[in-house]
Design an enzyme around this catalytic site. Structure first.
Site, PDB file in Angstrom:
ATOM      1  N   ASP A  80      36.954  28.097  47.805  1.00  0.00           N
ATOM      2  CA  ASP A  80      38.292  28.290  48.356  1.00  0.00           C
ATOM      3  C   ASP A  80      38.187  28.587  49.832  1.00  0.00           C
ATOM      4  OD1 ASP A  80      37.755  30.939  48.664  1.00  0.00           O
ATOM      5  OD2 ASP A  80      38.854  31.569  46.882  1.00  0.00           O
ATOM      6  N   ARG A 100      42.036  31.803  41.350  1.00  0.00           N
ATOM      7  CA  ARG A 100      40.621  32.089  41.131  1.00  0.00           C
ATOM      8  C   ARG A 100      40.424  33.306  40.234  1.00  0.00           C
ATOM      9  NH1 ARG A 100      36.006  34.320  42.459  1.00  0.00           N
ATOM     10  NH2 ARG A 100      34.257  32.897  42.731  1.00  0.00           N
ATOM     11  N   ASP A 150      39.737  42.170  53.025  1.00  0.00           N
ATOM     12  CA  ASP A 150      41.098  41.631  52.978  1.00  0.00           C
ATOM     13  C   ASP A 150      41.961  42.118  54.148  1.00  0.00           C
ATOM     14  OD1 ASP A 150      40.411  40.284  50.722  1.00  0.00           O
ATOM     15  OD2 ASP A 150      41.465  41.577  49.323  1.00  0.00           O
ATOM     16  N   LYS A 180      48.262  43.505  43.454  1.00  0.00           N
ATOM     17  CA  LYS A 180      47.985  42.164  42.913  1.00  0.00           C
ATOM     18  C   LYS A 180      46.622  42.140  42.202  1.00  0.00           C
ATOM     19  CE  LYS A 180      46.302  38.807  45.717  1.00  0.00           C
ATOM     20  NZ  LYS A 180      45.111  38.193  45.101  1.00  0.00           N
ATOM     21  N   ASN A 181      45.601  42.655  42.905  1.00  0.00           N
ATOM     22  CA  ASN A 181      44.245  42.526  42.368  1.00  0.00           C
ATOM     23  C   ASN A 181      43.981  43.435  41.176  1.00  0.00           C
ATOM     24  OD1 ASN A 181      43.787  40.565  44.202  1.00  0.00           O
ATOM     25  ND2 ASN A 181      42.469  41.781  45.557  1.00  0.00           N
TER      26      ASN A 181
HETATM   27  C1  UD1 Z   1      37.876  40.506  44.969  1.00  0.00           C
HETATM   28  C2  UD1 Z   1      39.292  40.373  45.463  1.00  0.00           C
HETATM   29  C3  UD1 Z   1      39.326  39.841  46.897  1.00  0.00           C
HETATM   30  C4  UD1 Z   1      38.449  40.698  47.795  1.00  0.00           C
HETATM   31  C5  UD1 Z   1      37.052  40.860  47.203  1.00  0.00           C
HETATM   32  C6  UD1 Z   1      36.166  41.809  47.987  1.00  0.00           C
HETATM   33  C7  UD1 Z   1      40.530  39.817  43.463  1.00  0.00           C
HETATM   34  C8  UD1 Z   1      41.345  38.806  42.739  1.00  0.00           C
HETATM   35  N1  UD1 Z   1      40.006  39.425  44.623  1.00  0.00           N
HETATM   36  O1  UD1 Z   1      37.307  39.189  44.935  1.00  0.00           O
HETATM   37  O2  UD1 Z   1      40.673  39.867  47.354  1.00  0.00           O
HETATM   38  O3  UD1 Z   1      38.353  40.072  49.053  1.00  0.00           O
HETATM   39  O4  UD1 Z   1      37.150  41.370  45.853  1.00  0.00           O
HETATM   40  O5  UD1 Z   1      36.755  43.044  48.105  1.00  0.00           O
HETATM   41  O6  UD1 Z   1      40.395  40.954  43.039  1.00  0.00           O
HETATM   42  N2  UD1 Z   1      29.281  37.116  44.783  1.00  0.00           N
HETATM   43  C9  UD1 Z   1      28.166  36.429  44.386  1.00  0.00           C
HETATM   44  N3  UD1 Z   1      27.955  36.239  43.052  1.00  0.00           N
HETATM   45  C10 UD1 Z   1      28.803  36.700  42.110  1.00  0.00           C
HETATM   46  C11 UD1 Z   1      29.965  37.382  42.528  1.00  0.00           C
HETATM   47  C12 UD1 Z   1      30.166  37.577  43.874  1.00  0.00           C
HETATM   48  O7  UD1 Z   1      27.371  35.993  45.198  1.00  0.00           O
HETATM   49  O8  UD1 Z   1      28.551  36.504  40.902  1.00  0.00           O
HETATM   50  C13 UD1 Z   1      29.526  37.310  46.228  1.00  0.00           C
HETATM   51  C14 UD1 Z   1      30.693  36.476  46.705  1.00  0.00           C
HETATM   52  O9  UD1 Z   1      30.253  35.185  47.071  1.00  0.00           O
HETATM   53  C15 UD1 Z   1      31.179  37.262  47.889  1.00  0.00           C
HETATM   54  C16 UD1 Z   1      30.877  38.710  47.534  1.00  0.00           C
HETATM   55  O10 UD1 Z   1      29.929  38.648  46.473  1.00  0.00           O
HETATM   56  O11 UD1 Z   1      30.447  36.919  49.041  1.00  0.00           O
HETATM   57  C17 UD1 Z   1      32.091  39.511  47.114  1.00  0.00           C
HETATM   58  O12 UD1 Z   1      32.617  39.006  45.933  1.00  0.00           O
HETATM   59  P1  UD1 Z   1      33.388  39.904  44.854  1.00  0.00           P
HETATM   60  O13 UD1 Z   1      33.197  41.363  45.171  1.00  0.00           O
HETATM   61  O14 UD1 Z   1      32.977  39.428  43.509  1.00  0.00           O
HETATM   62  O15 UD1 Z   1      34.885  39.531  45.136  1.00  0.00           O
HETATM   63  P2  UD1 Z   1      35.941  38.917  44.139  1.00  0.00           P
HETATM   64  O16 UD1 Z   1      35.955  39.694  42.873  1.00  0.00           O
HETATM   65  O17 UD1 Z   1      35.784  37.448  44.066  1.00  0.00           O
END
Ligand code: UD1
Length: 427
Positions: free
Chosen positions: A119, A95, A308, A23-24
């Site tokens: 979320d 998202r 996850d 999915k991701n």
């Molecule tokens: C992706 C996955 C999700 C998984 C996560 C971590 C998808 C659609 N989703 O989410 O299933 O749980 O990776 O493996 O691929 N953060 C910030 N600032 C930012 C970006 C992130 O503070 O600009 C923080 C977030 O709040 C969070 C952490 O970094 O606490 C991880 O986020 P990130 O690695 O970006 O995860 P996603 O890409 O949202």
């Protein structure tokens, strides 16, 4: 129509199960198709609701999307001129729509992408996405709920060091940098296999990317990209979910298409806890014939234990022998499953970003509520090791990540049925 799963406890899951496409990965690959005019084809795309929402988003930008869930085929016909606004209605539903940001700025010089609300798994900032695009020369601000990025003169490559290896930020910077002038070096990049998969598609489209899958990605910008055909990698989180399904129910499953290298941390932990893990010709086999031991979990960016899979480790530890500490290092509010597991009789206490779990011999069935994809699937597994019946409501969350989860479980011997959720008090 709202639906719920009726789960009758007691079955050991035995047999073989096939892993779908990730999915991701699929969602980001679809967004990356925006980078080139013409027809990009993706295969091995999972049959899940999130893919339909991403298809809708791309259609709203002018892309002709043909998605055939049974065959796993998505064909994206991208016109020469595309829109640049990702509407709140769609971003709120998905998202991952935020992954259109990089391709849109790179291709059109502008992107208006709605800021997703909080979320169910904690507040997830966009600061690293914004800072990365700014470093590439875009100007970025938030107005009326939209993150607006503009780069009318195009983007320029540079060195970017991420404070934290965010998956989404790494992807947006990568998809923006492929069309920037000159070289971009992303340091402390996320190393998830989905990033390497995205880079593989970009390279097939004519981009120059090296180092994806390591913490230093180097991109040499090119003038333009062309459409390509690409197969989505297997879903490591789905494969890991099946590993926990086997061990939590003391069953024996061959996870066909599962890639052991993508699951080193969770499979090593299960093996140390006394479960059997074997690589097979088609994937891997996981079994736990006796009650397996509890084990400590601390989630970390890849290759660490995936956040996850944390809810699955929680369900597993609830019935394992001994006690374990589960620590969540990525998302702050990702413990909503604990109160639901407690309804099933689990002995677990939350303390900040830790949960202490003392395994009990058996859970006891009760109505519970899924709050996101993974905790929903993990609650179904908990229901399988509970005495009596467990009703899991919020099935639409589970459907977002697991195609026909109930059918797959039934094929392995579980007693799970899908039914309308007629609870008038449910929200
Ligand atoms: C992706 C996955 C999700 C998984 C996560 C971590 C998808 C659609 N989703 O989410 O299933 O749980 O990776 O493996 O691929 N953060 C910030 N600032 C930012 C970006 C992130 O503070 O600009 C923080 C977030 O709040 C969070 C952490 O970094 O606490 C991880 O986020 P990130 O690695 O970006 O995860 P996603 O890409 O949202």
């Amino acid at each position: 129509m709202r639906e719920r799963f009726r789960v009758r406890g007691g079955a050991r899951l035995v047999g073989e199960v096939s892993v779908v496409g990730a999915k991701n990965s699929a969602l980001k690959l679809m967004a990356a198709a925006l980078l080139a005019e013409g027809r990009t084809t993706l295969t091995n795309v999972p049959a899940i609701a999130d893919v339909s929402i991403m298809a809708e988003l791309l259609r709203s930008l002018g892309v002709d999307v043909c998605y055939d869930p049974p065959s796993g085929l998505v064909v994206l016909d991208v016109p020469g001129k595309i829109g640049h606004r990702a509407d709140y209605r769609l971003v709120r539903a998905l998202r991952a729509s935020i992954s259109a940001l990089g391709p849109l700025v790179a291709r059109t010089g502008a992107a208006d992408v709605a800021v997703p609300g909080g979320d169910a798994i904690g507040s997830r900032g966009l600061d690293l996405h914004a800072a990365g695009l700014e470093a590439l020369g875009a100007s970025v601000h938030v107005s009326h709920g939209y993150l607006i990025a503009t780069a009318p003169q195009g983007l320029t490559g540079t060195g970017i060091r991420l404070e934290f290896p965010s998956v989404g930020a790494t992807e947006n910077i990568l998809t923006a940098a492929v069309l920037a002038r000159g070289r971009t070096v992303i340091d402390n990049a996320a190393r998830e296999p989905e990033i390497a998969d995205l880079a593989d598609l970009l390279v097939a489209m004519g981009a120059q990317v090296s180092g994806a899958g390591t913490s230093c990605i180097v991109v040499e910008g090119v003038e333009g990209l062309m459409p390509a055909t690409h197969a989505v990698i297997p879903d490591r989180i789905a494969a890991g979910s099946w590993a926990f399904a086997a061990t939590t129910t003391r069953g024996d499953l061959e996870v066909v298409g599962g890639v052991v290298e993508h699951l080193r941390a969770p499979l090593a932990a299960l093996e140390q806890a006394g479960c059997t893990i074997e690589t097979t010709r088609r994937g891997f086999r996981v079994a736990a014939l006796d009650r397996p031991a509890a084990f400590d979990v601390a989630t970390l960016p890849y290759p660490g234990f995936p956040t996850d899979l944390q809810p699955f480790a929680m369900a597993y530890n609830s019935v394992a022998a001994g006690s374990a500490m589960v620590t969540e290092n990525l998302f702050e509010a990702r413990f909503r499953i604990v109160q639901e597991l407690a309804r099933l009789g689990a002995d677990a206490q939350v303390d900040g970003h830790h949960v202490m779990v003392h395994g009990v011999p058996v859970l006891s069935g009760a109505p519970v509520e899924a709050s996101d994809i993974r905790s929903g699937a993990a609650l179904v597994l908990a229901g399988l090791v509970a005495e009596g019946e467990t009703l899991v409501s919020g099935v639409h969350h589970i459907d977002r990540g697991y195609p026909r989860f109930d059918e797959a479980l039934r094929a392995l011997g579980a007693d799970v049925s899908r039914e309308p959720d007629d609870d008038p008090w449910a929200d």
